[in-house]
Design an enzyme around this catalytic site. Sequence first.
Site, PDB file in Angstrom:
ATOM      1  N   GLY A  87      -9.337   8.213  -1.572  1.00 21.44           N
ATOM      2  CA  GLY A  87      -9.992   9.483  -1.231  1.00 21.44           C
ATOM      3  C   GLY A  87     -10.669   9.402   0.117  1.00 21.44           C
ATOM      4  O   GLY A  87     -10.525   8.434   0.858  1.00 21.44           O
ATOM      5  N   GLU A 117     -10.561   3.944   7.402  1.00 25.21           N
ATOM      6  CA  GLU A 117      -9.525   4.896   7.805  1.00 25.21           C
ATOM      7  C   GLU A 117     -10.241   6.155   8.290  1.00 25.21           C
ATOM      8  O   GLU A 117     -10.327   6.403   9.482  1.00 25.21           O
ATOM      9  CB  GLU A 117      -8.585   5.198   6.629  1.00 25.21           C
ATOM     10  CG  GLU A 117      -7.447   6.125   7.004  1.00 25.21           C
ATOM     11  CD  GLU A 117      -6.703   6.679   5.785  1.00 25.21           C
ATOM     12  OE1 GLU A 117      -7.275   6.744   4.680  1.00 25.21           O
ATOM     13  OE2 GLU A 117      -5.536   7.090   5.966  1.00 25.21           O
ATOM     14  N   ASP A 157      -6.602   3.204  -8.757  1.00 22.08           N
ATOM     15  CA  ASP A 157      -7.696   3.467  -7.823  1.00 22.08           C
ATOM     16  C   ASP A 157      -8.664   4.546  -8.303  1.00 22.08           C
ATOM     17  O   ASP A 157      -8.300   5.490  -9.004  1.00 22.08           O
ATOM     18  CB  ASP A 157      -7.192   3.701  -6.388  1.00 22.08           C
ATOM     19  CG  ASP A 157      -6.639   5.082  -6.145  1.00 22.08           C
ATOM     20  OD1 ASP A 157      -6.193   5.733  -7.114  1.00 22.08           O
ATOM     21  OD2 ASP A 157      -6.649   5.514  -4.975  1.00 22.08           O
ATOM     22  N   HIS A 209       1.416   5.015  -2.538  1.00 27.28           N
ATOM     23  CA  HIS A 209       0.928   5.810  -3.676  1.00 27.28           C
ATOM     24  C   HIS A 209       2.109   6.456  -4.410  1.00 27.28           C
ATOM     25  O   HIS A 209       2.963   7.074  -3.766  1.00 27.28           O
ATOM     26  CB  HIS A 209      -0.011   6.904  -3.188  1.00 27.28           C
ATOM     27  CG  HIS A 209      -1.247   6.373  -2.517  1.00 27.28           C
ATOM     28  ND1 HIS A 209      -2.450   6.239  -3.180  1.00 27.28           N
ATOM     29  CD2 HIS A 209      -1.459   5.922  -1.254  1.00 27.28           C
ATOM     30  CE1 HIS A 209      -3.353   5.741  -2.333  1.00 27.28           C
ATOM     31  NE2 HIS A 209      -2.780   5.541  -1.168  1.00 27.28           N
ATOM     32  N   ASP A 248       2.212   3.994   2.691  1.00 27.82           N
ATOM     33  CA  ASP A 248       1.187   4.853   2.094  1.00 27.82           C
ATOM     34  C   ASP A 248       1.774   6.017   1.279  1.00 27.82           C
ATOM     35  O   ASP A 248       1.633   6.040   0.066  1.00 27.82           O
ATOM     36  CB  ASP A 248       0.212   5.384   3.165  1.00 27.82           C
ATOM     37  CG  ASP A 248      -1.135   5.750   2.578  1.00 27.82           C
ATOM     38  OD1 ASP A 248      -1.159   6.534   1.615  1.00 27.82           O
ATOM     39  OD2 ASP A 248      -2.163   5.242   3.046  1.00 27.82           O
ATOM     40  N   HIS A 274      -9.658   1.239  -0.265  1.00 28.91           N
ATOM     41  CA  HIS A 274      -9.380   1.837   1.040  1.00 28.91           C
ATOM     42  C   HIS A 274     -10.707   1.820   1.816  1.00 28.91           C
ATOM     43  O   HIS A 274     -11.751   2.169   1.257  1.00 28.91           O
ATOM     44  CB  HIS A 274      -9.005   3.321   0.915  1.00 28.91           C
ATOM     45  CG  HIS A 274      -7.644   3.619   0.372  1.00 28.91           C
ATOM     46  ND1 HIS A 274      -7.239   3.257  -0.878  1.00 28.91           N
ATOM     47  CD2 HIS A 274      -6.611   4.309   0.918  1.00 28.91           C
ATOM     48  CE1 HIS A 274      -6.001   3.703  -1.071  1.00 28.91           C
ATOM     49  NE2 HIS A 274      -5.594   4.346  -0.001  1.00 28.91           N
ATOM     50  N   HIS A 292       0.848  -1.204   0.000  1.00 27.55           N
ATOM     51  CA  HIS A 292       0.000   0.000   0.000  1.00 27.55           C
ATOM     52  C   HIS A 292       0.878   1.246   0.000  1.00 27.55           C
ATOM     53  O   HIS A 292       1.355   1.692   1.034  1.00 27.55           O
ATOM     54  CB  HIS A 292      -0.924   0.000   1.223  1.00 27.55           C
ATOM     55  CG  HIS A 292      -1.965   1.079   1.168  1.00 27.55           C
ATOM     56  ND1 HIS A 292      -3.320   0.818   1.212  1.00 27.55           N
ATOM     57  CD2 HIS A 292      -1.855   2.417   1.034  1.00 27.55           C
ATOM     58  CE1 HIS A 292      -3.988   1.953   1.113  1.00 27.55           C
ATOM     59  NE2 HIS A 292      -3.120   2.936   1.020  1.00 27.55           N
TER      60      HIS A 292
HETATM   61 ZN   LIG Z   1      -3.642   4.930   0.671  1.00 31.32          ZN
END
Ligand SMILES: [Zn+2]
Length: 351
Positions: free
Chosen positions: A181, A211, A138, A13, A289, A208, A11
Amino acid sequence: MVEDMPKAELHVHLDGMLPPHTVLQLAERNGLLDLLPGDTEETINRWFVFRDFFHFVEVVRVMKRLLSTADNIALAVYAIGQDLKAENVRYAEVTITPYSLVDILHPDLTIEELLQGLETGRRRVREEFGVELRWVFDIPRNRAFADYRNGGDYVPGAAENTLQYALLGRDYGVIGLGLGGNEVNAPPEAFAHVFAQAKSEGLRSLPHAGESEGAASVHGAMNALQADRIGHGVRAIEDQRLLDQLVERQIPLEVSMTCNVYLNFYPRIEDHPLPRLDEAGVLVTVNTDDPRLIGTTLSREYRLLKDVFGYSTSDIVRLARNAFTASYAEPDLKAALLVEFDAWKVAHSIP
Ligand SMILES: [Zn+2]
């Protein structure tokens, strides 16, 4: 020990991984230096430091502006490959938001060019650094949710386009469809049809959830989106029944402790539920992340397990191995990576 340990990252980005020298190089060659606060690596590093969510979003937007051509994307991928190699990451599934690049920010960039840039970079990374890269495309959920109007009539947009891009990308290392998002006011259920199609065509469901929203969001990801893994998912800790389901179905969580703390979901690392999830029997993996924007590395995340939670070496290694088993590397590659990992364990006499 953790620096030397072979790692997999599930995970992370692309826009949160770019090293400052690459940011400057990309900005210079595209005449975009005015988007940056300065032209030295030190300035970029200072600008990267997390201040608040709005600043974070702004930095991410500028990173996306730099990914404007196939060549730029290839260069960015090469740069992150070099960083992954330095961390001894052997395999990474990197998230990209093609809709933002192709449909929003770069009208001249086609999906074919984006895929070609990713592929050129990915090959160089494999050849020069021996790091294997796969991609997760994503859906920007807030943009996609705005397409969802009129009492449930879905106007095709960000979600459908992302699905089409991910399907096209299957020959270029795209292994899954993600959903990113802010979860608030954008629950997973609205995207059930897109994920159902993705799964029927061989992509994995990697949203996701859990969170910025609680257990209901994780529940939706598991059931409406049939998640194969969940990005974060840590707020499942708030619901015992959900936790039991996660354990029973062994759906892996992609946990990023530092990220959750920076984005204010937990006040301190000490408050993070990772050890409790692990204790409950959830299949937990450790991830960064957005390492450059939250000042972390994968080795540092593993060190936190020891320094903050008192994890033993064998428990750290157990979680690191989880990331390989929970990956979507092809079976031969996964087997080879696990052989390498286990040989490293034996060489270091780790039980
Ligand atoms: Zn993420």
